[in-house]
Scaffold this motif. Structure first.
Motif, PDB file in Angstrom:
ATOM      1  N   THR A  30      83.355  80.198  66.033  1.00 51.13           N
ATOM      2  CA  THR A  30      82.040  80.192  65.371  1.00 51.13           C
ATOM      3  C   THR A  30      81.538  81.611  65.152  1.00 51.13           C
ATOM      4  O   THR A  30      81.023  81.942  64.075  1.00 51.13           O
ATOM      5  CB  THR A  30      81.032  79.369  66.194  1.00 51.13           C
ATOM      6  OG1 THR A  30      81.549  78.050  66.350  1.00 51.13           O
ATOM      7  CG2 THR A  30      79.685  79.304  65.509  1.00 51.13           C
ATOM      8  N   LEU A  41      72.515  78.405  65.126  1.00 54.71           N
ATOM      9  CA  LEU A  41      72.344  76.983  65.410  1.00 54.71           C
ATOM     10  C   LEU A  41      73.675  76.364  65.846  1.00 54.71           C
ATOM     11  O   LEU A  41      73.706  75.551  66.781  1.00 54.71           O
ATOM     12  CB  LEU A  41      71.782  76.255  64.185  1.00 54.71           C
ATOM     13  CG  LEU A  41      71.531  74.767  64.357  1.00 54.71           C
ATOM     14  CD1 LEU A  41      70.500  74.518  65.462  1.00 54.71           C
ATOM     15  CD2 LEU A  41      71.067  74.150  63.041  1.00 54.71           C
ATOM     16  N   ALA A  42      74.763  76.761  65.199  1.00 51.91           N
ATOM     17  CA  ALA A  42      76.086  76.243  65.589  1.00 51.91           C
ATOM     18  C   ALA A  42      76.437  76.678  67.013  1.00 51.91           C
ATOM     19  O   ALA A  42      76.893  75.864  67.826  1.00 51.91           O
ATOM     20  CB  ALA A  42      77.153  76.734  64.607  1.00 51.91           C
ATOM     21  N   SER A  47      74.267  74.768  69.420  1.00 53.01           N
ATOM     22  CA  SER A  47      74.709  73.368  69.507  1.00 53.01           C
ATOM     23  C   SER A  47      75.921  73.225  70.415  1.00 53.01           C
ATOM     24  O   SER A  47      75.996  72.298  71.233  1.00 53.01           O
ATOM     25  CB  SER A  47      75.040  72.826  68.117  1.00 53.01           C
ATOM     26  OG  SER A  47      73.895  72.833  67.300  1.00 53.01           O
ATOM     27  N   VAL A  99      74.745  73.583  74.007  1.00 48.85           N
ATOM     28  CA  VAL A  99      74.029  72.386  74.449  1.00 48.85           C
ATOM     29  C   VAL A  99      75.011  71.240  74.693  1.00 48.85           C
ATOM     30  O   VAL A  99      74.923  70.536  75.713  1.00 48.85           O
ATOM     31  CB  VAL A  99      72.937  71.975  73.424  1.00 48.85           C
ATOM     32  CG1 VAL A  99      72.407  70.569  73.693  1.00 48.85           C
ATOM     33  CG2 VAL A  99      71.807  72.986  73.443  1.00 48.85           C
ATOM     34  N   LEU A 100      75.967  71.055  73.793  1.00 51.50           N
ATOM     35  CA  LEU A 100      76.965  69.996  73.982  1.00 51.50           C
ATOM     36  C   LEU A 100      77.798  70.233  75.239  1.00 51.50           C
ATOM     37  O   LEU A 100      78.095  69.295  75.990  1.00 51.50           O
ATOM     38  CB  LEU A 100      77.873  69.889  72.754  1.00 51.50           C
ATOM     39  CG  LEU A 100      77.212  69.309  71.510  1.00 51.50           C
ATOM     40  CD1 LEU A 100      78.120  69.489  70.294  1.00 51.50           C
ATOM     41  CD2 LEU A 100      76.870  67.840  71.721  1.00 51.50           C
TER      42      LEU A 100
END
Length: 180
Positions: free
Chosen positions: A52, A69-70, A73, A76-77
């Motif tokens: 990323t 944001l990627a 994310s 968070v995942l």
């Protein structure tokens, strides 16, 4: 070709600083788990974070905040999956491998070694690295979930409670060991 244009080089330089800071913030926010010795699940997350970051730096169609944001994310995942694996056995079994017993009471377990693609020489090397010169002095060698070897000598075995989560430890002895 060395580069497409000076604009592209300047873009990479301008994006590198903020993207790097966002990655560092994301890793720090996610906690020590992200930086620990990796099992397969952790490795996938780490590779995805690196990929990323590279995409943010090199693909002009990805805006900095889209990349942020990627990254966020993914963190968070990873956090949610790690949280769930601590609380739910099914999730833990899905995302993490189990440790594998490779040597028991000085005898190599060749079937387990074949399944894990580990050679007798690799087991011997792990034993030597622990400062032991004879297989018969070793109570167990375990291939851990992060790919490392744990070598437990007979003198350090104690009650054996550390072996409770090694599934093969509680099974009856098999004749798949050689006399090496």
């Amino acid at each position: 070709m060395f580069f497409d244009s000076w604009d592209e080089l300047v873009r990479v330089l301008v994006m590198a600083g903020p993207a790097y800071l966002i990655l560092v913030a994301a890793v720090r926010t996610s906690g020590k788990r992200t930086l620990s010795k990796m099992n397969a699940f952790d490795l996938v997350v780490t590779v995805a974070l690196g990929s990323t970051l590279a995409t943010i730096l090199l693909n002009r169609q990805v805006a900095l905040w889209e990349g942020a944001l990627a990254l966020g994310s993914l963190v968070v995942l990873q956090f949610v999956t790690a949280w769930a694996s601590v609380r739910f056995r099914r999730v833990r079994r899905l995302v993490k491998a189990e440790p594998t017993l490779l040597l028991r009471e000085g005898r190599m377990l060749h079937e387990a070694m074949r399944r894990q693609r580990v050679t007798p020489d690799e087991v011997r090397q792990a034993i030597r690295a622990q400062g032991t010169g004879a297989l018969e002095l070793v109570h167990a060698v375990v291939l851990e979930t992060d790919g490392s070897f744990s070598v437990i000598s007979r003198s350090q075995y104690g009650s054996g409670s550390a072996m409770d989560n090694v599934p093969q430890w509680h099974t009856p002895h098999h004749d798949d060991a050689d006399q090496s």
